[in-house]
Design a protein around this motif. Structure first.
Motif, PDB file in Angstrom:
ATOM      1  N   ILE A  13       0.836  -1.199   0.000  1.00 31.06           N
ATOM      2  CA  ILE A  13       0.000   0.000   0.000  1.00 31.06           C
ATOM      3  C   ILE A  13       0.868   1.245   0.000  1.00 31.06           C
ATOM      4  O   ILE A  13       0.627   2.196  -0.752  1.00 31.06           O
ATOM      5  N   GLU A  14       1.923   1.232   0.813  1.00 27.19           N
ATOM      6  CA  GLU A  14       2.766   2.421   0.891  1.00 27.19           C
ATOM      7  C   GLU A  14       3.511   2.672  -0.417  1.00 27.19           C
ATOM      8  O   GLU A  14       3.644   3.814  -0.865  1.00 27.19           O
ATOM      9  N   VAL A  15       3.991   1.595  -1.048  1.00 25.13           N
ATOM     10  CA  VAL A  15       4.659   1.741  -2.337  1.00 25.13           C
ATOM     11  C   VAL A  15       3.676   2.311  -3.367  1.00 25.13           C
ATOM     12  O   VAL A  15       3.997   3.248  -4.105  1.00 25.13           O
ATOM     13  N   LEU A  16       2.476   1.764  -3.373  1.00 29.89           N
ATOM     14  CA  LEU A  16       1.481   2.224  -4.349  1.00 29.89           C
ATOM     15  C   LEU A  16       1.090   3.674  -4.104  1.00 29.89           C
ATOM     16  O   LEU A  16       0.869   4.439  -5.040  1.00 29.89           O
ATOM     17  N   GLU A  17       0.989   4.051  -2.831  1.00 28.21           N
ATOM     18  CA  GLU A  17       0.692   5.451  -2.513  1.00 28.21           C
ATOM     19  C   GLU A  17       1.710   6.379  -3.171  1.00 28.21           C
ATOM     20  O   GLU A  17       1.351   7.395  -3.772  1.00 28.21           O
ATOM     21  N   ASP A  18       2.982   6.021  -3.050  1.00 29.08           N
ATOM     22  CA  ASP A  18       4.020   6.865  -3.641  1.00 29.08           C
ATOM     23  C   ASP A  18       3.919   6.859  -5.157  1.00 29.08           C
ATOM     24  O   ASP A  18       4.077   7.897  -5.800  1.00 29.08           O
ATOM     25  N   GLU A  19       3.636   5.699  -5.729  1.00 28.85           N
ATOM     26  CA  GLU A  19       3.574   5.631  -7.185  1.00 28.85           C
ATOM     27  C   GLU A  19       2.366   6.379  -7.736  1.00 28.85           C
ATOM     28  O   GLU A  19       2.461   7.043  -8.763  1.00 28.85           O
ATOM     29  N   VAL A  20       1.246   6.252  -7.063  1.00 27.08           N
ATOM     30  CA  VAL A  20       0.066   6.991  -7.501  1.00 27.08           C
ATOM     31  C   VAL A  20       0.391   8.477  -7.524  1.00 27.08           C
ATOM     32  O   VAL A  20      -0.051   9.225  -8.390  1.00 27.08           O
ATOM     33  N   TYR A  21       1.216   8.875  -6.576  1.00 26.17           N
ATOM     34  CA  TYR A  21       1.551  10.286  -6.489  1.00 26.17           C
ATOM     35  C   TYR A  21       2.548  10.703  -7.568  1.00 26.17           C
ATOM     36  O   TYR A  21       2.375  11.730  -8.223  1.00 26.17           O
ATOM     37  N   ASP A  22       3.589   9.884  -7.732  1.00 23.20           N
ATOM     38  CA  ASP A  22       4.698  10.286  -8.605  1.00 23.20           C
ATOM     39  C   ASP A  22       4.476   9.916 -10.065  1.00 23.20           C
ATOM     40  O   ASP A  22       4.868  10.640 -10.962  1.00 23.20           O
ATOM     41  N   ASN A  23       3.881   8.779 -10.312  1.00 20.15           N
ATOM     42  CA  ASN A  23       3.887   8.249 -11.665  1.00 20.15           C
ATOM     43  C   ASN A  23       2.664   7.379 -11.900  1.00 20.15           C
ATOM     44  O   ASN A  23       2.755   6.166 -12.018  1.00 20.15           O
ATOM     45  N   PRO A  24       1.513   8.003 -11.957  1.00 19.57           N
ATOM     46  CA  PRO A  24       0.273   7.225 -11.975  1.00 19.57           C
ATOM     47  C   PRO A  24      -0.037   6.630 -13.353  1.00 19.57           C
ATOM     48  O   PRO A  24      -0.859   7.149 -14.087  1.00 19.57           O
TER      49      PRO A  24
END
Ligand code: MG
Ligand code: MG
Ligand code: MG
Ligand code: MG
Ligand code: MG
Ligand code: MG
Ligand code: MG
Ligand code: MG
Ligand code: MG
Ligand code: MG
Ligand code: MG
Ligand code: MG
Ligand code: MG
Ligand code: MG
Ligand code: MG
Ligand code: MG
Ligand code: MG
Ligand code: MG
Ligand code: MG
Ligand code: MG
Ligand code: MG
Ligand code: MG
Ligand code: MG
Ligand code: MG
Ligand code: MG
Ligand code: MG
Ligand code: MG
Ligand code: MG
Ligand code: MG
Ligand code: MG
Ligand code: MG
Lengths: 363, 363, 363, 363, 363
Positions: C204-215
């Motif tokens: 979840i935490e990895v995806l949170e960052d990815e959704v933010y940086d590179n969705p």
């Protein structure tokens, strides 16, 4: 295409008349519905296995009422805005004033209350009017030892089949007491709920097709009307299941064990109805989802047309613009085949873009 | 790409026949399903540990029925539209008219009712037809002391394995009574629900891939059909868990403690199935989410192409337009290197835009 | 940027083997999992406060089993596809065939059933494989008076710490009976669920960052995989809480009051785990929301670039176009300062648009 | 059209005064509301069937209070910030300090607590102020054997009709004891909730029309305010149903069986209110859905206009651009009918596009 | 405007230390929190109505502890990473090892367990740190006959007001036993939850304004952080309501009936808090809705500007392009008023478009 007001009229909700009861002493009979005017009409059917007689449009004093009559009496009161009449009838049958208030209060939700000598129930008859709108009519039932008093707002009701069965002695109704009559009335009300369900189901199916074929803003409005109707119908039908359940658990001597078997059948139907309403609710929510996905699909299509047209012709126009410049010294302009070469380049760009969009599957 | 009507046919729902029951006396046998025509067919299997015989397509009078037969009898009735037959059979076995009504009412939801001499159950056999559509068949079971009566609409059923086991004496069925037969029938019905679950699961997986690869409007429609199918299947399967639970708690002498162990196993399966249905429901909702996010992704992509093309060429076209003006006095037009300088500026602008979009990661 | 198939492999789901059980008599041992082949391996640890011995890879006949042995025995069976072995072992220990069926049925959800002489439990060991995928292993436990039989599919398990504690006499395990061993096994299983929770939390935490940086669209797919994993894990873990609760309420003599204190501790952990799963579920739903809002943000940005470029240059191009017309009589063309005046107008329009967009905060 | 701050003021929430109670001993009377200042005002109405007298603005010592007075006393306290007064009154009537704390704590949610000699209840009077905003007033009731003490923050209340009925001996109030007075007060409070419901209903209907006709950002804000108001109102009303239910189950001798019949009527109203609130909640969520679908509709319309204009004129402009090029050798330029032919081509393209968009139903 | 990483730091979650407990025997004291290092500090307050003394930073052997001391003792342990100390203290007071494990396990959710001689409770103190972040501190309470042992991780706590009240004899605390002390501690913890609620409420209000005025991507992130914080806070607060409810139902002799009145007051507060959390949850979900609707609004606005500019100037540019063509034979070019006539046409088209967009209310 401007968004127009839909043709169907948003149901105009008349102001509630609950304020009429405000500040009054509890137990004051106050009609809160929209079907005002006129006197209450009273009629009575008396029957047992061998006897059957009807008294229509009689006065209160004409009822020959005995607590322990040998007949079963179906006492029918039509029109609830005649507050004085209800008060007098209440006194005659020794009905609690709070019950009388609920009989006249058309805002009252479905309920069943047990009193010492009678069981009081409020239900809603639902049916479709000539405009295929769902109409709700307030219905109050009082089950007494040898009679059932039926209070309704309008003359029409859902009991014609039942009257016929009593008259023609079909089925077992003539051999049973007032509790079976109470059941039979309730059964007729619940059977009619299925008509409403079919109407709702039909509207969902029509809307499904429209969302697919022609998703206008008007459709959104009708989906929302559908959702509101499902909410309202659920509110009037959903409590009945639990109320019948309470009757089944009741220890009142007014309901025989035999009639309870039949009430269990009504409860069965109520469960069925509640499940259907739940499914209709989920389906009407899906309709909005479909609408939104269809909208976004259409938007994609619109944007693709724009992007393809602009991406093809804007670069070509640029090329044409370049050779429309007026510099003194533009050698290409003087090439013998300058013009056809430029056409060649433009056609090549055009085809290149076509292939590009084809590959992207936008064409 | 215009949105076309999908090829798969929206299941045409024939109008419900519930209205046929409207106004009739409770307990009137009325077939409400779609599989009409023909007479009911009756066949009987009698067995105990050492005996096994079958009577096929016999008349009602040919059943030799004793309340306390030494054999276990599986009485099979195929075809429920023959209302007269069901009435007569009901009289022969002294079945309550409300039960008979529910046997013929294919709209009846799953239920189990205990009566003094028998236990009555309604279930739904679910299976896939040749078009891989989910079909539901109404099934009614009556468990009596030494027999089970099975009512079904069509000849095909899910009991072939069970018939084989009885015939070949495999497993413990031949050594047990009618309650074990009742369990075995129910077990076969529930085992078949897993086939439906696998079918639903497969559709979800196919749709997941399509939403990813080729999210057309048709996919939305099939997702919605899936959601409706999950709703409908859940409605027919979900109640079974609680019904079996009630059987387990029942104190009826018709079900032995030993058979209850087996019923607990069926209940286990029902819990499993309900959990799966819940998960499928959430997964089908996720499908719509994925579709919408994919749509919005595609839209972004389309818009980027448009924006890049327009942003690059519109300013260049403006430059070309400037030097296409016809003013008398435009010194640049007469510069020796005016034309190549303008080309240089235009190429520089072009590259500048490319770098800008590259940095924005739009390219 | 075309949407590419993501690199991570959509977990290929092998077809369920539940159909293998279809039509078979209840109580037939049928392995329904994917870890087939080979014989079941049997090993036994006997211990009490002073004694400790291990028998590895022995035959069924080598178990020296007494109902009331003075030792506590941990009987370990690895491999569940050896249906014959399980049948024989079942006969030796007098286990109900329905239990044996559930031991081999890896589709069986977590359950605890009490029988007269033993308590039977099914759980799922969850752990991560070398690809960081969540793997589930079917685990069946039978608690008897002086022994626990452990059935698992593969040799590896989560009980190494427990074996060590028995061997080294650490903690209180060697001083207690089989019920404490049962608890200790369950405790080890539940403790390992926290590893799974941390894995989910990390994703979840990895995806949170990815959704933010590179969705990208790939992120959507991984969010959906996450949601499905949370659903599946919840399904295998969630029932344990209630099962342990039932053990706590059980009146079986197999579980001492003292051990119940420890089981209450396990229940505590289960509650914790269920709450975490609920929170992960809500967080994974928020991820999709964030993705969609980010998408709509990006779209806004793209559209602003387009709108600004087009709004600035299209009017300017129009002006240039006007003075590119070839009318005989266009006085402006012959003005001495006509050309610089037009440039002035165009620069003024350019600046005007810049200020307008600046004010709108689009720049 | 820039998004402007809406004209309606976002209700400024004054900071809660709950921190005033922090660290204080439990049972310390601390006013936590916004209506500070001034002394509490005390007035008393004593009545029985034949007697009626009022004492207004009296001191605490002027109450002539006997535990078993022959009259029923309605003791009215207006103003709750006078902590000393409440403390003294509490001592006079021997009220538990925790009750006194709750009387002054306007943050206290609705509750009913039974003590040995009295029943204590907290409710919220809801009414609309002159700006049609929903205002909540803290109300505490103490039912004692022959009196009810009413604590309220402001002089105005919803009890004028009740005072009138007492004074004019209308209804049954003068013939009953303090428990009926308690009921009558609660009934008046609950009757007023319907006014709030009508207000909420009206706002929903207004918003429905606005979402349809003129869906600005301001509408979104008002929908959100509506949703918050429904949440807040629900919080203050919803508990009352269960509280009245507890009173009905109570075995306190303070409430007669006869009064319970009336309380059941209040409970009825509470159920009705809770159902309405639930429906309003779903309707306010639908409003946002409608807004979003309307937005996406409007976007579609905007994009269609753009796409149609651009798709028609960009290719035409390209054609014009081609014949604006300055190549030496462009034969078409010298055709006799070159110019009208090009016009013909352009008109044909124009009509072609119109037909295309007509077919797509974009026009 | 590129999307930048928000300035606020995504709270870095240190890896959980639950793995430290893995494989250990149940009942092993293992600190799983982040506040490691140092010895546990012990201090004791003894008091009764007339006595009051404090012992600070004493050793375990300095406690003079009698099961039935005449004083009430508040034994305070600060620092939970000193596993040896907790073990020894546990032995001194005869505490169950599972309790000791839970004291050191800061991952333990709120719980209350009754043992024969004591009641054990775990709670979470919540407060804001200097960066206005919500911090949670593990708190364990053991209620014994004449003492309460308080375990906390850090020296600071929420009990200063309570210590003051004991010291200054304010309120009733000095006249009551250890159960009232236990209540007073719990009351202080719960009172502080309101501070957290106000913090959350404030963040919602700030975000509401930002979503309205300046809906950047950063706002989305903060809404999501808010939602996660609400989830986490709810998890730590929500169980307390039920735990206090269980204390109220408990028959333990450790809690007097008198203290239960006070615990009921705490429960009241817990209900209030849970309702607020529920409302905050719904409000934070509404924030995302508002954000999305605002985004779609802004997009509409952007698109309108583009559409208006393009729709007005693209046709005009076409007209200019036509008269920029170089055909030999273009009669209009030679009209005397050709140029002003074309200007007239272009102005008319410009005004026509303006009126069109005005009518559509896009301007
Ligand atoms: Mg009233
Ligand atoms: Mg009333
Ligand atoms: Mg009528
Ligand atoms: Mg019926
Ligand atoms: Mg359809
Ligand atoms: Mg039926
Ligand atoms: Mg009927
Ligand atoms: Mg029926
Ligand atoms: Mg069949
Ligand atoms: Mg089975
Ligand atoms: Mg897949
Ligand atoms: Mg099984
Ligand atoms: Mg089977
Ligand atoms: Mg099975
Ligand atoms: Mg293993
Ligand atoms: Mg553990
Ligand atoms: Mg993070
Ligand atoms: Mg623990
Ligand atoms: Mg959108
Ligand atoms: Mg306090
Ligand atoms: Mg308090
Ligand atoms: Mg309080
Ligand atoms: Mg007031
Ligand atoms: Mg009222
Ligand atoms: Mg309306
Ligand atoms: Mg009423
Ligand atoms: Mg452990
Ligand atoms: Mg533990
Ligand atoms: Mg601390
Ligand atoms: Mg407090
Ligand atoms: Mg605000």
């Amino acid at each position: 295409m401007a968004i127009k007001k839909p043709k169907f009229k948003l149901r105009t909700k008349k102001p509630s008349k609950l304020h009429k009861t405000m500040g009054k002493a509890p137990g004051t009979v106050t009609y809160t519905g929209q079907r005002e005017g006129g006197q209450s009409l009273l009629s009575v059917i008396n029957y047992d296995e061998n006897t059957f007689n009807i008294q229509e449009e009689i006065g209160l004093n004409e009822i020959d009422f005995h607590q322990k009559s040998p007949f079963t009496s179906w006492i029918d009161v039509v029109g609830l805005s005649d507050e004085l009449f209800i008060d007098q009838l209440g006194k005659l049958f020794q009905i609690n004033p709070l019950v009388l208030e609920d009989i006249a209060n058309t805002q009252q939700r479905p309920k069943i209350d047990e009193y010492e000598n009678y069981i009081f129930g409020v239900f809603k008859m639902l049916y479709l009017n000539e405009n295929q709108e769902i109409v709700s009519e307030h219905l109050a039932l009082i089950l007494m030892e040898s009679s059932v008093i039926v209070f309704q707002e309008l003359k029409d009701d859902v009991f014609d089949g039942l009257r016929e069965r009593i008259k023609t002695k079909s089925g077992r109704i003539r051999t049973r007491g007032s509790d079976y009559l109470f059941f039979a009335l309730l059964d007729a009300v619940v059977d009619n709920y299925f008509v409403i369900l079919e109407h709702v189901n039909h509207r969902i199916e029509v809307l499904e097709d429209e969302v697919y074929d022609n998703p206008t803003n008007d459709v959104v409005h009708r989906i929302q009307e559908l959702k509101k109707d499902v909410l309202k119908v659920r509110r009037q039908i959903a409590p009945v299941k639990e109320l019948v359940g309470r009757l089944l658990d009741s220890e009142s001597s007014l309901i025989t064990k035999d009639t309870k078997l039949f009430l269990r059948d009504v409860q069965d139907h109520c469960i069925e109805i509640n499940e259907s309403l739940q499914i209709y609710r989920e389906m009407s929510m899906s309709l909005m989802e479909m609408y939104m996905s269809n909208m976004s699909n259409k938007m994609n299509e619109v944007m693709k047309v724009l992007t393809i047209m602009a991406s093809i012709f804007i670069p070509l126009t640029f090329i044409a613009g370049v050779y429309g410049m007026n510099f003194d010294n533009m050698p290409e302009l003087h090439y013998k085949h300058g013009y056809p070469i430029v056409w060649g380049i433009m056609v090549a760009m055009f085809l290149g873009m076509l292939i590009y969009f084809k590959r992207k599957k936008w064409l």
